[in-house]
Write a protein that holds these residues in place. Structure first.
Motif: not given
Length: 287
Positions: A11-15, A37-42, A47-52, A60-64
């Protein structure tokens, strides 16, 4: 390779590869990180920035699948990249002992000898396990015992035979990423990637991108010292009963100068095969 957080690393590399303008966001102002930025992806994924943040940090390694699909859209992943993201998000069963990566199916070496095109067999680490004489004559990178990844990225001889190598390196690494998937607890694979990262700036840069590509077929040029320039097609076939092994075939367009070149090369060699660590046995079989 981070063996503990494959999903977060991806996720980080592709973001970092997605520009704000690519997703309709203004790109001005001071930005401390490349890409989004992370918050932009979220925000874009709903989804929430905290969850992302938890996803990137590996908490958390099992998103829906709904979240996975939204992230794939925001990160502008193609079909291969989206499938890879989905695999990383699935809980992984305990690793089973791998079957031997060295065992060729019965009779396969005999088959190699009967093929009238360059052919060789590699395992998942790109070690050449067996090859027919035409493959060995075509390129030193097809000789049994050679690790093709290490040779392609570190051996100057590789560029003499493969002058278009530089433009093909991204696809080679992307295919390795796709085949690796989330299998980060294979010590031999981990050691191979570590060695390549230390020895090759090109590999280290490309591996960090987390590009995904299936490959399998293609075409390219081999500059042979005896028969000259050869434009060849490449096919890769998985062996039934030994799914970790691949048969790689090179062939030319019928009637082309490259086909004539392969025919000439065949006359300079002889119908035979070779297997890693078994050259004496091959020589006896061809006596």
């Amino acid at each position: 390779m981070d063996v503990n957080n494959a999903l977060g690393d991806f996720l980080r590399a592709r973001r970092e590869l997605v520009r704000p303008a690519d997703v309709g966001l203004p790109g001005g102002g001071l930005r401390r990180v490349p890409g989004l930025r992370r918050e932009e992806v979220a925000m874009l994924a709903g989804i929430s920035a905290e969850y992302y943040l938890r996803l990137e940090q590996g908490r958390d390694r099992t998103p829906s699948m709904q979240v996975v699909e939204a992230l794939a859209r925001v990160l502008q992943l193609d079909a291969d990249g989206a499938a890879h993201l989905a695999r990383l998000a699935r809980p992984r069963p305990r690793r089973r002992p791998a079957q031997s990566d060295e065992q060729l199916p019965d009779g396969f070496t005999m088959l190699l000898a009967t093929l009238n095109v360059p052919a060789f067999v590699v395992n998942r680490y790109r070690d050449v396990l067996a090859a027919n004489s035409l493959a060995i004559a075509l390129s030193p990178l097809m000789r049994p015992g050679v690790n093709r990844l290490i040779a392609l990225f570190t051996d100057p001889e590789a560029r003499k035979f493969h002058p278009d190598l530089q433009e093909n390196l991204p696809g080679i690494v992307a295919q390795l990423r796709a085949e690796t998937g989330d299998d980060t607890d294979d010590p031999r694979l981990h050691a191979l990637i570590g060695e390549l990262s230390l020895k090759s700036d090109d590999f280290r840069t490309l591996w960090a991108r987390h590009d995904i590509g299936r490959g399998g077929t293609g075409a390219g040029m081999i500059q042979h010292p005896q028969v000259g320039e050869l434009w060849l097609h490449r096919q890769k076939l998985t062996l039934v009963g030994a799914e970790s092994l691949q048969l790689v075939l090179y062939h030319a367009e019928p009637g082309s100068p490259s086909a004539d070149g392969l025919t000439l090369l065949a006359t300079l060699t002889g119908p035979s095969w070779s297997r890693a660590g078994d050259s004496d046995h091959a020589a006896r079989d061809n006596a």
